[in-house]
Design a protein around this motif. Structure first.
Motif, PDB file in Angstrom:
ATOM      1  N   GLY A 155      61.885 -29.905  -1.498  1.00  0.00           N
ATOM      2  CA  GLY A 155      61.967 -30.918  -0.459  1.00  0.00           C
ATOM      3  C   GLY A 155      60.657 -31.661  -0.311  1.00  0.00           C
ATOM      4  N   ASP A 156      60.562 -32.454   0.732  1.00  0.00           N
ATOM      5  CA  ASP A 156      59.336 -33.207   0.972  1.00  0.00           C
ATOM      6  C   ASP A 156      58.196 -32.259   1.340  1.00  0.00           C
ATOM      7  OD1 ASP A 156      60.671 -35.600   0.565  1.00  0.00           O
ATOM      8  OD2 ASP A 156      61.173 -35.827   2.687  1.00  0.00           O
ATOM      9  N   PRO A 157      56.969 -32.587   0.967  1.00  0.00           N
ATOM     10  CA  PRO A 157      55.826 -31.750   1.354  1.00  0.00           C
ATOM     11  C   PRO A 157      55.653 -31.733   2.867  1.00  0.00           C
ATOM     12  CG  PRO A 157      55.094 -33.818   0.365  1.00  0.00           C
ATOM     13  CD  PRO A 157      56.568 -33.753   0.156  1.00  0.00           C
ATOM     14  N   ASP A 183      50.533 -34.390   4.728  1.00  0.00           N
ATOM     15  CA  ASP A 183      50.397 -35.747   4.203  1.00  0.00           C
ATOM     16  C   ASP A 183      49.858 -35.720   2.776  1.00  0.00           C
ATOM     17  OD1 ASP A 183      51.273 -36.856   6.572  1.00  0.00           O
ATOM     18  OD2 ASP A 183      49.240 -37.021   7.394  1.00  0.00           O
ATOM     19  N   PRO A 184      50.472 -36.482   1.875  1.00  0.00           N
ATOM     20  CA  PRO A 184      49.948 -36.553   0.513  1.00  0.00           C
ATOM     21  C   PRO A 184      48.671 -37.375   0.460  1.00  0.00           C
ATOM     22  CG  PRO A 184      51.804 -38.038   0.771  1.00  0.00           C
ATOM     23  CD  PRO A 184      51.712 -37.251   2.048  1.00  0.00           C
ATOM     24  N   HIS A 189      46.306 -31.547  -0.037  1.00  0.00           N
ATOM     25  CA  HIS A 189      46.848 -32.906   0.045  1.00  0.00           C
ATOM     26  C   HIS A 189      47.084 -33.504  -1.346  1.00  0.00           C
ATOM     27  CE1 HIS A 189      46.466 -33.021   4.400  1.00  0.00           C
ATOM     28  NE2 HIS A 189      45.324 -32.373   4.244  1.00  0.00           N
ATOM     29  N   ALA A 199      50.411 -32.101  -2.422  1.00  0.00           N
ATOM     30  CA  ALA A 199      51.478 -32.806  -1.708  1.00  0.00           C
ATOM     31  C   ALA A 199      51.801 -34.123  -2.412  1.00  0.00           C
ATOM     32  CB  ALA A 199      51.072 -33.049  -0.252  1.00  0.00           C
ATOM     33  N   VAL A 238      53.715 -33.362  -5.630  1.00  0.00           N
ATOM     34  CA  VAL A 238      55.115 -33.053  -5.314  1.00  0.00           C
ATOM     35  C   VAL A 238      55.895 -34.349  -5.102  1.00  0.00           C
ATOM     36  CG1 VAL A 238      56.653 -32.061  -3.577  1.00  0.00           C
ATOM     37  CG2 VAL A 238      54.695 -30.743  -4.416  1.00  0.00           C
ATOM     38  N   GLU A 239      55.350 -35.273  -4.346  1.00  0.00           N
ATOM     39  CA  GLU A 239      56.041 -36.545  -4.110  1.00  0.00           C
ATOM     40  C   GLU A 239      56.261 -37.311  -5.409  1.00  0.00           C
ATOM     41  OE1 GLU A 239      54.435 -39.120  -1.151  1.00  0.00           O
ATOM     42  OE2 GLU A 239      55.677 -38.178   0.395  1.00  0.00           O
ATOM     43  N   HIS A 240      55.207 -37.436  -6.217  1.00  0.00           N
ATOM     44  CA  HIS A 240      55.318 -38.151  -7.490  1.00  0.00           C
ATOM     45  C   HIS A 240      56.383 -37.509  -8.387  1.00  0.00           C
ATOM     46  CE1 HIS A 240      52.090 -41.136  -7.427  1.00  0.00           C
ATOM     47  NE2 HIS A 240      51.277 -40.232  -6.868  1.00  0.00           N
ATOM     48  N   ARG A 261      58.892 -35.297  -7.690  1.00  0.00           N
ATOM     49  CA  ARG A 261      60.264 -35.312  -7.194  1.00  0.00           C
ATOM     50  C   ARG A 261      60.856 -36.720  -7.221  1.00  0.00           C
ATOM     51  NH1 ARG A 261      61.747 -34.193  -2.481  1.00  0.00           N
ATOM     52  NH2 ARG A 261      63.724 -33.293  -3.131  1.00  0.00           N
ATOM     53  N   ARG A 262      60.028 -37.731  -7.112  1.00  0.00           N
ATOM     54  CA  ARG A 262      60.520 -39.108  -7.153  1.00  0.00           C
ATOM     55  C   ARG A 262      60.844 -39.558  -8.578  1.00  0.00           C
ATOM     56  NH1 ARG A 262      56.624 -41.332  -4.500  1.00  0.00           N
ATOM     57  NH2 ARG A 262      55.343 -41.913  -6.298  1.00  0.00           N
TER      58      ARG A 262
END
Length: 280
Positions: A130-132, A135-136, A232, A235, A238-240, A242-243
């Motif tokens: 899921g989302d971290p 804050d990334p 951070h 985080a 993870v965003e990069h 998963r996207r």
């Protein structure tokens, strides 16, 4: 009558092998990645994948290349693969995978491969789907070819600290540099640079399947640790990932690395298994 056979897998076994790996797709991401990228062709594997068939059904497997990696192995399957590993001799530089299977392999090998350089047991395997939770870091980005001069020394420092030997030892610099360039080209390399151009956080994706991506090489230089850069930074990774790459992000680390474990838990990683690594 029940039959029990061990044999080398090939292209005709790919679908059945992927179904086996899919029984635990995040834990098995390395083997899944290797199978999809090579088609189980030994020429591309740089080794073999062994399968154990009971009554004609694939019940366990083992990647036998630069890494010896058990896949869905119970104790009996792990012992059988270890016996084969003894017969063919050591080709791998590491044995890595779920702790129970690696322990059984190492017990069965029982010195036939010589002494290990290091044994690392009960390594937490963590994942996030899921989302971290923090804050990334907006400064973390995909690296480019132009970053190589600054990135490469950080990669060497991380590897040396983590593995205990330099990747440049015994003439390995050219091969290691090519690996870093490959990760950059795939957009699997991430870093943050300070105003002077120094890498202050980095991480790479090591392998990918449709289900997961495994992260490796997380590094903050010693003089910048304790500032939250890893928390951070991860985080952001993870965003990069998963996207753009895979829906689940995983990694494993040494059980004594409490600062890293704390950072990953703050991001939202949770433990899903225990790994072990034997290094030669």
């Amino acid at each position: 009558m029940t039959t029990d056979e061990l044999r080398v897998l090939g292209a005709a076994d790919l679908v059945e092998f992927l179904a086996l790996a899919d029984a635990d797709p995040v834990v098995n991401v390395f083997a899944d990645h290797r199978a999809r990228t090579t088609g189980l062709d030994p020429r591309w594997l740089g080794g073999e994948v062994w399968g154990r068939f009971v009554s004609g059904r694939l019940v366990a497997a083992c990647h036998a290349g630069a890494n010896l990696v058990p896949v869905q192995c119970d104790q009996e399957s792990a012992a059988r693969f270890a016996e084969r590993a003894v017969q063919v001799g050591r080709r791998a530089s590491t044995i890595v995978g779920p702790d129970a299977a690696v322990r059984q392999i190492w017990r069965t090998i029982d010195g036939a491969w010589g002494a290990a350089r290091e044994e690392r047991w009960l390594q937490p395997h963590l994942e996030i789907a899921g989302d971290p939770l923090v804050d990334p870091d907006p400064g973390v980005r995909n690296t480019t070819r132009e970053d190589l001069a600054a990135l490469y020394p950080a990669c060497v420092a991380m590897y040396t600290e983590e593995v205990g030997v330099s990747p440049e030892a015994t003439g390995g610099a050219e091969l290691y540099r090519a690996r870093i360039q490959q990760l950059i080209a795939r957009q699997w390399s991430f870093a943050r640079f300070d105003d002077a151009g120094e890498v202050i956080f980095k991480a790479e994706v090591a392998c990918v399947s449709p289900y997961a991506a495994q992260v490796q090489g997380v590094f903050v230089p010693p003089h910048r640790r304790g500032e939250g850069l890893a928390t951070h930074g991860m985080a952001a990774v993870v965003e990069h990932v998963r996207r753009s790459i895979a829906p689940v992000v995983s990694l494993y680390l040494n059980d004594w690395n409490h600062p890293a474990r704390t950072a990953y838990e703050r991001v939202g990683f949770t433990e899903s298994a225990r790994f072990a690594t034997i290094m030669f």
